[in-house]
Scaffold this motif. Sequence first.
Motif, PDB file in Angstrom:
ATOM      1  N   PRO A  43       3.703  -6.192   6.084  1.00  0.00           N
ATOM      2  CA  PRO A  43       4.334  -5.183   6.941  1.00  0.00           C
ATOM      3  C   PRO A  43       4.616  -5.659   8.359  1.00  0.00           C
ATOM      4  CG  PRO A  43       2.012  -4.704   6.634  1.00  0.00           C
ATOM      5  CD  PRO A  43       2.334  -5.810   5.678  1.00  0.00           C
ATOM      6  N   GLY A  44       3.829  -6.571   8.891  1.00  0.00           N
ATOM      7  CA  GLY A  44       4.016  -6.989  10.271  1.00  0.00           C
ATOM      8  C   GLY A  44       4.842  -8.243  10.445  1.00  0.00           C
ATOM      9  N   TYR A  45       5.370  -8.789   9.353  1.00  0.00           N
ATOM     10  CA  TYR A  45       6.085 -10.061   9.423  1.00  0.00           C
ATOM     11  C   TYR A  45       7.586  -9.822   9.533  1.00  0.00           C
ATOM     12  CZ  TYR A  45       1.895 -12.763   8.280  1.00  0.00           C
ATOM     13  OH  TYR A  45       0.671 -13.365   8.313  1.00  0.00           O
ATOM     14  N   TRP A  46       8.081  -9.791  10.775  1.00  0.00           N
ATOM     15  CA  TRP A  46       9.501  -9.509  10.988  1.00  0.00           C
ATOM     16  C   TRP A  46      10.403 -10.509  10.263  1.00  0.00           C
ATOM     17  CZ3 TRP A  46      11.492 -13.814  13.193  1.00  0.00           C
ATOM     18  CH2 TRP A  46      10.651 -14.601  13.999  1.00  0.00           C
ATOM     19  N   GLY A  47       9.926 -11.745  10.059  1.00  0.00           N
ATOM     20  CA  GLY A  47      10.730 -12.758   9.385  1.00  0.00           C
ATOM     21  C   GLY A  47      10.974 -12.462   7.925  1.00  0.00           C
ATOM     22  N   TYR A  48      10.236 -11.502   7.365  1.00  0.00           N
ATOM     23  CA  TYR A  48      10.442 -11.116   5.973  1.00  0.00           C
ATOM     24  C   TYR A  48      11.281  -9.853   5.837  1.00  0.00           C
ATOM     25  CZ  TYR A  48       7.164 -14.651   4.277  1.00  0.00           C
ATOM     26  OH  TYR A  48       6.549 -15.836   3.964  1.00  0.00           O
ATOM     27  N   THR A  49      11.980  -9.483   6.902  1.00  0.00           N
ATOM     28  CA  THR A  49      12.992  -8.435   6.766  1.00  0.00           C
ATOM     29  C   THR A  49      14.021  -8.895   5.729  1.00  0.00           C
ATOM     30  OG1 THR A  49      12.731  -7.758   9.065  1.00  0.00           O
ATOM     31  CG2 THR A  49      14.798  -7.153   7.981  1.00  0.00           C
ATOM     32  N   ALA A  50      14.339  -8.032   4.803  1.00  0.00           N
ATOM     33  CA  ALA A  50      15.291  -8.395   3.745  1.00  0.00           C
ATOM     34  C   ALA A  50      16.708  -8.070   4.190  1.00  0.00           C
ATOM     35  CB  ALA A  50      14.959  -7.629   2.469  1.00  0.00           C
ATOM     36  N   LEU A  51      17.611  -9.030   4.014  1.00  0.00           N
ATOM     37  CA  LEU A  51      19.016  -8.780   4.291  1.00  0.00           C
ATOM     38  C   LEU A  51      19.852  -9.741   3.462  1.00  0.00           C
ATOM     39  CD1 LEU A  51      20.081 -10.284   7.739  1.00  0.00           C
ATOM     40  CD2 LEU A  51      17.912 -10.808   6.653  1.00  0.00           C
ATOM     41  N   SER A  52      21.142  -9.530   3.504  1.00  0.00           N
ATOM     42  CA  SER A  52      22.052 -10.345   2.704  1.00  0.00           C
ATOM     43  C   SER A  52      23.101 -10.977   3.605  1.00  0.00           C
ATOM     44  CB  SER A  52      22.760  -9.467   1.657  1.00  0.00           C
ATOM     45  OG  SER A  52      23.578  -8.507   2.318  1.00  0.00           O
ATOM     46  N   ALA A  53      23.825 -11.949   3.044  1.00  0.00           N
ATOM     47  CA  ALA A  53      24.950 -12.525   3.780  1.00  0.00           C
ATOM     48  C   ALA A  53      25.982 -11.447   4.087  1.00  0.00           C
ATOM     49  CB  ALA A  53      25.568 -13.663   2.975  1.00  0.00           C
ATOM     50  N   ARG A  54      26.182 -10.534   3.140  1.00  0.00           N
ATOM     51  CA  ARG A  54      27.157  -9.458   3.344  1.00  0.00           C
ATOM     52  C   ARG A  54      26.789  -8.600   4.548  1.00  0.00           C
ATOM     53  NH1 ARG A  54      27.955  -5.602  -1.673  1.00  0.00           N
ATOM     54  NH2 ARG A  54      25.698  -5.434  -1.393  1.00  0.00           N
ATOM     55  N   ASP A  55      25.525  -8.204   4.656  1.00  0.00           N
ATOM     56  CA  ASP A  55      25.105  -7.400   5.806  1.00  0.00           C
ATOM     57  C   ASP A  55      25.132  -8.201   7.101  1.00  0.00           C
ATOM     58  OD1 ASP A  55      24.824  -5.006   4.541  1.00  0.00           O
ATOM     59  OD2 ASP A  55      22.633  -4.898   4.684  1.00  0.00           O
ATOM     60  N   THR A  56      24.872  -9.499   7.009  1.00  0.00           N
ATOM     61  CA  THR A  56      24.939 -10.336   8.207  1.00  0.00           C
ATOM     62  C   THR A  56      26.357 -10.351   8.762  1.00  0.00           C
ATOM     63  OG1 THR A  56      23.130 -11.704   7.390  1.00  0.00           O
ATOM     64  CG2 THR A  56      24.494 -12.641   9.127  1.00  0.00           C
ATOM     65  N   VAL A  57      27.349 -10.395   7.886  1.00  0.00           N
ATOM     66  CA  VAL A  57      28.743 -10.317   8.324  1.00  0.00           C
ATOM     67  C   VAL A  57      28.992  -8.977   9.017  1.00  0.00           C
ATOM     68  CG1 VAL A  57      31.146 -10.189   7.535  1.00  0.00           C
ATOM     69  CG2 VAL A  57      29.613 -11.948   6.627  1.00  0.00           C
ATOM     70  N   LYS A  58      28.429  -7.904   8.489  1.00  0.00           N
ATOM     71  CA  LYS A  58      28.592  -6.594   9.125  1.00  0.00           C
ATOM     72  C   LYS A  58      27.996  -6.585  10.535  1.00  0.00           C
ATOM     73  CE  LYS A  58      28.579  -3.738   4.912  1.00  0.00           C
ATOM     74  NZ  LYS A  58      27.853  -2.655   4.181  1.00  0.00           N
ATOM     75  N   ILE A  59      26.870  -7.253  10.701  1.00  0.00           N
ATOM     76  CA  ILE A  59      26.232  -7.306  12.023  1.00  0.00           C
ATOM     77  C   ILE A  59      27.141  -8.026  13.014  1.00  0.00           C
ATOM     78  CG2 ILE A  59      24.285  -8.267  13.313  1.00  0.00           C
ATOM     79  CD1 ILE A  59      22.608  -7.818  10.713  1.00  0.00           C
ATOM     80  N   TYR A  60      27.713  -9.153  12.605  1.00  0.00           N
ATOM     81  CA  TYR A  60      28.626  -9.862  13.502  1.00  0.00           C
ATOM     82  C   TYR A  60      29.883  -9.035  13.773  1.00  0.00           C
ATOM     83  CZ  TYR A  60      25.937 -14.204  13.500  1.00  0.00           C
ATOM     84  OH  TYR A  60      24.959 -15.148  13.680  1.00  0.00           O
TER      85      TYR A  60
END
Length: 280
Positions: A43-60
């Motif tokens: 629960p405390g490991y921010w590096g294990y947040t799950a995401l995808s390449a598709r969502d990363t494109v949305k962030i940019y």
Amino acid sequence: MLRGSDDAAGSTLWANNGSGAIVDRMVTRLGLTDTVRPPSIHPGYWGYTALSARDTVKIYRYLLDSAPAAIRDYVLGNLRQSTRCATDGYDQHFGIAGSFNRPWAVKQGWSGLSSGGCTATTATATNEPAGAVARTPAGAEAVDLARPALHTTGVVGAGDRSIVAVFTQHPGGTSYGKAHTDVGRLTRSLNVPGAPRPAGTWTGTWGSGVRVRTQATTASGTVTTLPAGVEVLAGCQKRGQQVSVPPYTDDWWAHLPQYGGYMTDIYLSVPENQVPGVPV
């Protein structure tokens, strides 16, 4: 955190802004569909947040098209200053940073790999994983936390013409040099409009602890140490100090534009003393 992937900075931001609630807020604000907070077992490991390449494109896309100008300029301005060596000494200039000439702005991710060789002015480490790993639609509990991960993301080209997000996972025991090479080849295979590509010839290497030097001599300063087995871009070559690694002897040195230094051709995986097709 943006420039040097500083884990301590990431942990501070995570703790001060609500931990997993940060992820929940961004999912709603940006309309992310593949992103969830870290799994219950971490629960405390921010590096294990799950995401995808598709969502990363949305962030940019959010940063480029919707975010307030001050936020966009702050985030992308720092990503344009990405350092080769992360704060903990990890070589984070793989993928986009090695495949395309500037202008680019990059944010990388990794987990389960040790780059070796890179140096930094400071070194910090925490128990927070440094990279985020791709997930299946089943949610955070289905994230593969075992296999090494190496991800390269960013915007490339004049006017931030293109967004690139390449997420990879590798078999257990894969070396950083092998993962670096595979991610580089995959990234270079993409048709990225407006992305300037560096001139030169990509060549495999052998040996471990191979140094990149400021000049074509073993007496000159060390720029970095190459990961074992990594593929490098040779931009040009010249004669320098003769180097002997029995049964081989070679006085040709290749200039590596991505590292800003020279390596002896003796450790390049080519049959001749020179790299074919690379100009003198």
